[in-house]
Design a protein around this motif. Structure first.
Motif, mmCIF file in Angstrom:
data_model
loop_
_atom_site.group_PDB
_atom_site.id
_atom_site.type_symbol
_atom_site.label_atom_id
_atom_site.label_comp_id
_atom_site.label_asym_id
_atom_site.label_seq_id
_atom_site.Cartn_x
_atom_site.Cartn_y
_atom_site.Cartn_z
ATOM 1 N N ASN A 65 0.823 -1.206 0.000
ATOM 2 C CA ASN A 65 0.000 0.000 0.000
ATOM 3 C C ASN A 65 0.858 1.257 0.000
ATOM 4 N N VAL A 69 1.029 4.317 -2.825
ATOM 5 C CA VAL A 69 0.922 5.735 -2.478
ATOM 6 C C VAL A 69 2.145 6.505 -2.987
ATOM 7 N N VAL A 106 -3.564 14.560 -0.159
ATOM 8 C CA VAL A 106 -4.128 13.237 0.119
ATOM 9 C C VAL A 106 -3.020 12.206 0.282
ATOM 10 N N PHE A 107 -2.148 12.117 -0.713
ATOM 11 C CA PHE A 107 -1.137 11.061 -0.701
ATOM 12 C C PHE A 107 -0.015 11.354 0.299
ATOM 13 N N LEU A 110 -1.534 10.383 3.577
ATOM 14 C CA LEU A 110 -1.687 8.928 3.598
ATOM 15 C C LEU A 110 -0.340 8.241 3.820
ATOM 16 N N LEU A 146 -8.124 1.558 5.364
ATOM 17 C CA LEU A 146 -9.340 2.279 4.983
ATOM 18 C C LEU A 146 -9.484 3.574 5.784
ATOM 19 N N SER A 148 -7.122 5.262 7.188
ATOM 20 C CA SER A 148 -6.064 6.181 6.738
ATOM 21 C C SER A 148 -6.490 6.912 5.466
ATOM 22 N N TRP A 149 -7.109 6.185 4.538
ATOM 23 C CA TRP A 149 -7.615 6.801 3.301
ATOM 24 C C TRP A 149 -8.693 7.836 3.614
ATOM 25 N N SER A 152 -7.246 10.982 5.184
ATOM 26 C CA SER A 152 -6.455 11.747 4.216
ATOM 27 C C SER A 152 -7.349 12.508 3.240
ATOM 28 N N VAL A 153 -8.404 11.854 2.750
ATOM 29 C CA VAL A 153 -9.309 12.504 1.802
ATOM 30 C C VAL A 153 -10.081 13.637 2.477
#
Length: 275
Positions: A65, A69, A106-107, A110, A146, A148-149, A152-153
């Motif tokens: 993952n 990223v 975002v990234f 993340l 999930l 973490s996503w 971040s979003v």
């Protein structure tokens, strides 16, 4: 910033690393090579992990993952820079700049969160080895990624939407090779106080929080390793953390370098364009 028309602009200008024409082919070749190595290396790691059943463990799941990223965060900035060098254009549209900021935040966030998750994984593996597979079960691993996503979003959506309230001068030059959030906020003609407060609050919360978690995990890991009686046991335990430690060091050193270069650029701008 000096005085300027308070309006909604259509594009920014990315100044990049150097304006000297003779350096552009060198920069293009250097960053293209680095980008291809980064993308291909991470893709190879992802394919290796997915194809080898022996690597279907929590540590390699998180590592795959993280590699994905890393591909995304470099693809957010480097291709646009290469395009600008190749076409000898510095322009990036207002919408394109906001999109780049959104995905970069975002990234970047993340990346930070996944590193803290990986630190927790190493903490459980070394400090609670007998319960490792029970604690780090597939459901928990998927949930951690999930969450973490989602964080971040939400973080990026909030900060990007706050940029919409700012107005900019008719000519805005960004002394960087990509649209960096802090640079854009400081270039606004309108009052950026709320944006600054939000940005620094979220940096402390989503940057300092995971870092504190990493430091705490490794304090426990070091304490546990020191309690191992044999040198071979200590080496084996430490070797499982070496790759994660190197990635953590690279991530935070790079982030610090971007921040310091951004701060230095802002200082030079204030000298050139006094209030």
């Amino acid at each position: 910033m000096g005085p300027g028309n308070d309006t909604q602009i259509s594009e920014f200008l990315l100044l990049g690393f150097s304006e000297k024409p003779e350096l552009q082919p060198l920069l293009f070749g250097l960053f293209l090579s680095m980008y291809l190595i980064t993308v291909l290396g991470n893709l190879l790691l992802i394919l290796t992990v997915s194809s080898d059943s022996h690597l279907h463990t929590p540590m390699y799941f998180f590592l795959a993952n993280l590699s994905l990223v890393d591909i995304c965060v470099t693809s957010t900035t480097v291709p646009k820079m290469l395009w600008n060098i190749q076409t000898q254009s510095k322009a990036v549209t207002y919408e394109g700049c906001l999109s780049q900021i959104f995905f970069f935040v975002v990234f970047g966030c993340l990346d930070n969160l996944l590193l803290s998750v990986m630190a927790y994984d190493r903490f459980v593996a070394i400090c609670h080895p007998l319960h490792y597979m029970v604690i780090m079960n597939p459901w928990l691993c998927g949930l951690l990624v999930l969450v973490s996503w989602i964080i971040s979003v939400l973080n990026s959506s909030l900060q990007s939407s706050m940029l919409l309230r700012l107005s900019f001068c008719t000519e805005v030059e960004i002394p960087h090779f990509f649209c960096e959030l802090n640079q854009i906020i400081q270039l606004a003609c309108s009052d950026p106080f709320l944006n600054d407060m939000l940005m620094y609050f979220l940096i402390v919360l989503l940057g300092g929080g995971p870092l504190a978690g990493i430091l705490y995990s490794y304090s426990k890991i070091v304490s546990s390793i020191l309690g191992i009686s044999t040198a071979q046991g200590k080496y084996k335990a430490f070797s499982t953390c070496a790759s994660h430690l190197s990635v953590v060091s690279l991530f935070y050193c790079t982030s610090l370098g971007v921040y310091l270069s951004s701060a230095a650029t802002q200082s030079s701008q204030q000298v050139q364009w006094p209030q």
